[in-house]
Design a protein around this motif. Sequence first.
Motif, PDB file in Angstrom:
ATOM      1  N   ILE A   1       4.194  15.636  -6.642  1.00 40.35           N
ATOM      2  CA  ILE A   1       3.856  15.453  -5.228  1.00 40.35           C
ATOM      3  C   ILE A   1       4.826  16.237  -4.346  1.00 40.35           C
TER       4      ILE A   1
ATOM      5  N   LEU B   1       0.821  -1.204   0.000  1.00 40.54           N
ATOM      6  CA  LEU B   1       0.000   0.000   0.000  1.00 40.54           C
ATOM      7  C   LEU B   1       0.863   1.264   0.000  1.00 40.54           C
ATOM      8  N   LEU B   2       1.911   1.248   0.800  1.00 34.93           N
ATOM      9  CA  LEU B   2       2.786   2.422   0.911  1.00 34.93           C
ATOM     10  C   LEU B   2       3.807   2.487  -0.223  1.00 34.93           C
TER      11      LEU B   2
ATOM     12  N   PHE C   1       6.628   8.056   4.211  1.00 32.56           N
ATOM     13  CA  PHE C   1       5.713   7.011   3.746  1.00 32.56           C
ATOM     14  C   PHE C   1       4.503   7.631   3.038  1.00 32.56           C
ATOM     15  N   THR C   2       4.072   8.784   3.491  1.00 35.10           N
ATOM     16  CA  THR C   2       2.956   9.457   2.824  1.00 35.10           C
ATOM     17  C   THR C   2       3.355   9.827   1.405  1.00 35.10           C
ATOM     18  N   LEU C   3       4.567  10.350   1.285  1.00 36.13           N
ATOM     19  CA  LEU C   3       5.095  10.691  -0.042  1.00 36.13           C
ATOM     20  C   LEU C   3       5.147   9.445  -0.919  1.00 36.13           C
ATOM     21  N   SER C   4       5.644   8.365  -0.364  1.00 34.14           N
ATOM     22  CA  SER C   4       5.776   7.127  -1.113  1.00 34.14           C
ATOM     23  C   SER C   4       4.402   6.593  -1.524  1.00 34.14           C
ATOM     24  N   TYR C   5       3.436   6.694  -0.618  1.00 30.67           N
ATOM     25  CA  TYR C   5       2.053   6.284  -0.930  1.00 30.67           C
ATOM     26  C   TYR C   5       1.502   7.065  -2.109  1.00 30.67           C
ATOM     27  N   LEU C   6       1.690   8.388  -2.066  1.00 26.96           N
ATOM     28  CA  LEU C   6       1.149   9.243  -3.124  1.00 26.96           C
ATOM     29  C   LEU C   6       1.826   8.963  -4.465  1.00 26.96           C
ATOM     30  N   LEU C   7       3.113   8.662  -4.397  1.00 23.64           N
ATOM     31  CA  LEU C   7       3.876   8.356  -5.612  1.00 23.64           C
ATOM     32  C   LEU C   7       3.409   7.029  -6.206  1.00 23.64           C
TER      33      LEU C   7
END
Lengths: 209, 209
Positions: free
Chosen positions: A190, A79-80, B201-207
């Motif tokens: 992003i 997911l991440l 991890f948020t950045l990675s999720y969005l990517l």
Amino acid sequence: METFSKKVSMAVVRRLPKYYRYLNDLITQGQERISSKELGEMMGLTASQIRQDLNCFGGYGQQGYGYNIMELKSAIEVLLGIDHKHTCIIVGAGNLGLAIANYDEFKRKGFELKAMFDIDPKLVDANVRGIRIFHVKEMTDFIKLYNVKIGILCVPKEHAQIVADEMIDAGVSAIWNFAPTDLKVPDGVIIENVNLSESLFTLSYLLNE
Amino acid sequence: METFSKKVSMAVVRRLPKYYRYLNDLITQGQERISSKELGEMMGLTASQIRQDLNCFGGYGQQGYGYNIMELKSAIEVLLGIDHKHTCIIVGAGNLGLAIANYDEFKRKGFELKAMFDIDPKLVDANVRGIRIFHVKEMTDFIKLYNVKIGILCVPKEHAQIVADEMIDAGVSAIWNFAPTDLKVPDGVIIENVNLSESLFTLSYLLNE
């Protein structure tokens, strides 16, 4: 583990690293499964919050068994997007850049730091734990050559926008921004800001209450 | 400016640094007043969001005049408790600790860094821009002597809890925590975590999306 919907709220996404950290600790301790109640107690959440969060991405516990820790961890990794490598560079090799370069979590989770860049001739050509510092004028070619997708911005506020523009022109699609400024970027790029002022001011506000 | 209610939501509190930053920039440019529409356009918010946020703490604009920028800035300073000095120490003089010590916003906003502490004999007694690094065994006495209220925790995860316990026993009431771990502290002690993993991890999720 079944495939899961990609419609996970950002609030859940921002909690996933915490789940991920606790699950890793449990694996290190040799534990194989856990109930939502136990996990909740460890993490300071209710069992129903845990179930709600994990349901969001198909982490369905089984009655009387609980969650399989390895499966849950793998699902979070997918997911991440940390189940595969990300090639990164850091621009700005001051204390903050060096701190990020040495940040353990960063290295362990598939973020491959390829190089650092700076304008200071005293720093250029130095090595930080095997990572070379290049002059920032070499950044564009480097990004193209290695197909770098993540740029980590640790430069002073005044230089942040121009460096961000160059990164994006060269092919970077996500910027982890430590400069205390709002970057203007094209749609689809992003930006994840680490806002230290926001955090410090929140602390100060709570202390003042 | 009138007194304001202290019942401001944390969501608004976390937006205040951004208001504060923009207002400071406007003051630097010599501007005296601004409408919610103009401020909204600069900050990427709607005029009504601006009015709603600022109303929360008594920042009432006047019809046809807008907001007095200096008054608004002062009100935010009072609200955030940055109208008076806070005495701080940093524990952990590695790259991250040094980056925080050199962080400009920090120094400009009334956060007075009194000392740094480390266990590494190679670092002890060094000076960082006039700030001395002491051995961590001197921390408790120092906190008591200078009545330090804010402790900034930049030590590795494994040492974070023990250092936090010592800080709190000595009188610290708020910890700005950079260690990727959940500290257990008595009720009333403020913890503000800077969670770099969460952000990355948020950045990675969005990517990955």
